[in-house]
Design a protein around this motif. Sequence first.
Motif, short mmCIF file in Angstrom:
data_model
loop_
_atom_site.label_atom_id
_atom_site.label_comp_id
_atom_site.label_asym_id
_atom_site.label_seq_id
_atom_site.Cartn_x
_atom_site.Cartn_y
_atom_site.Cartn_z
N UNK A 502 -27.08 1.43 -14.09
CA UNK A 502 -27.42 0.00 -14.07
C UNK A 502 -26.43 -0.77 -13.24
N UNK A 503 -25.16 -0.46 -13.40
CA UNK A 503 -24.11 -1.20 -12.69
C UNK A 503 -23.93 -0.70 -11.25
N UNK A 504 -24.64 0.44 -10.92
CA UNK A 504 -24.53 1.03 -9.59
C UNK A 504 -23.09 1.44 -9.27
N UNK A 505 -22.44 2.02 -10.27
CA UNK A 505 -21.10 2.56 -10.10
C UNK A 505 -21.08 3.95 -10.66
N UNK A 506 -20.02 4.62 -10.42
CA UNK A 506 -19.90 5.99 -10.91
C UNK A 506 -19.57 5.99 -12.39
N UNK A 507 -19.86 7.06 -13.09
CA UNK A 507 -19.51 7.17 -14.51
C UNK A 507 -18.01 7.00 -14.73
N UNK A 508 -17.18 7.48 -13.77
CA UNK A 508 -15.72 7.33 -13.94
C UNK A 508 -15.33 5.86 -13.89
N UNK A 509 -16.03 5.13 -13.00
CA UNK A 509 -15.72 3.68 -12.93
C UNK A 509 -16.10 2.99 -14.25
N UNK A 510 -17.20 3.48 -14.82
CA UNK A 510 -17.60 2.90 -16.13
C UNK A 510 -16.53 3.17 -17.16
#
Length: 536
Positions: A502-510
């Motif tokens: 949803x945020x269009x980021x990587x899981x690590x960034x989440x």
Amino acid sequence: MNLCKSFLFLLLLFFCGDGYAQSSPNKLLQKGWAELVKDNETEAFKHFWEANEKATKDKNVKDKADALFYLGICSYGSSLEKGLQFATQALDQYKKLEKTQSEEAKIGRYKCLQLISTIYSRQKKYEDAKRLSLEVVDELKDKKDSTGTLGLAYNSLGGLYELENDSETAEQYFKLALLEFEKWNNLAYLPTTYLKFGEMAKQKNQQEKSLNYFQKALELAENTQNKQAQVYALIALGKWYLNFENNFIVAENYFDKARIIAIPLTDKLFEIKTIEGLIELKKKQNDFQKVSQLQEEVIKIKDSFYSFEREQIVKSLEVQFEVSEKNRKLELISKEQEVSKLTNYLLITLLALLILVFTILYFFLQRINKRDKQLLKTKEELVSLMEEQKHLKEQQFQNDIEHKESQLSAVTIQMIEKNEILDEIKNIISKKTPNSEVELKKLVSKYTIQDNNWRDFDHYFESVNKNFYTRLKQKYPDISANDLKICALIKLNLSIKEMASILNISPDSVKTARHRLRKKLQLNTEENLTDFILSV
């Protein structure tokens, strides 16, 4: 002079003959007179006093005046003062009748005046007695008087003039009295008058004439059962035989008969007169021992007579007290009966009021009960409606939540799709094909349409989770917009991978964003971020 005094006293004894009381319609006065004729003065006084009390209570002036007059007749034999008091009181009462019953008032007045005249004679107030009797004669001589008052006035004047030694005037009045009594057939007064004429004839030494008058008086007294007149007639006959014929046996026989009749009489003066006749006889017989004995008897009788007079006064007072007490008790009983009657009436009224109150109260309570039942039924219906409305609201709320959650899910899906488009753009750019520009324009156009997804997400999220962002900002002012998005996605209980998409980021960034968020929220290592966000 002594004969005249004896006559005045005899006149006094016969003063109230049957012309008065027997004509009265008052039963108590008739009873009193019947007792007085029997020489029962105490009972007579009692009846007369009861008549007086009743008349006072009934406010009957005529009966009260008559009762006081008869009380005067009944009383003056034992107490001249008491008799005079009653006579003057009666006079005042008769005066009150002048406006309403003028004839009765006049007759009553003259009866009272003659009674007072008789009392004055006994008190030796001869001039006052003469004045009153003359007033009675002046008023009644030209009128019809069936009561005998005029004849009594004539007799009184005859006796008073005789005391003045005016025998000629006295004889004229006696003759007028005799004519008056014979005219109205006043038998109670005739023996007295015959005796007087016998005495006058005797003084003139007209022996036969005087004897005839005495015998005539005795005969009439016996026929009318007038014991007092019988005594005086027998004494007169005894003295006639003693003085004119010196017939001691016949004279003593008359005196003895007179004494036998006199002894039972209440007034002991009659017995004294008979004993005085016997004393005169014994003196002529020179029986001085018997004279002394008889004189002692006279003294004893006189002592007892004066004692009797005092007793009569006391008895009259006792009778007055007894009658007053009797009337007081009757009044108390009457008042008690009235109070009892009034109490019963009040109790009945109170009972009726109570029944009325309870009836009204019953119907009022019935009405209230009916109303309460209706209110209860209405209330129950209202509660049922409210419950149904609540249920409907809850159902609607639940539907709204479900709708918003579905919309929120749709927005979330749209956001995921947006990221997938972005990935496609990246792939197109990396390929660099001749149609890349056209494909990119289509994708950008599609992206532009979906760029509003975050705004729609925030709207639907806030509608489902009221003031979620506001509460976080108030509690943690340093929190950023991206942090709020992370919190919203955590609130939706999404996985890290879904959040990254949803945020269009990587899981690590989440993971990194979640780590920074924990610090800003000042959570301990043992506290779960998801649980915390769900509790907000």
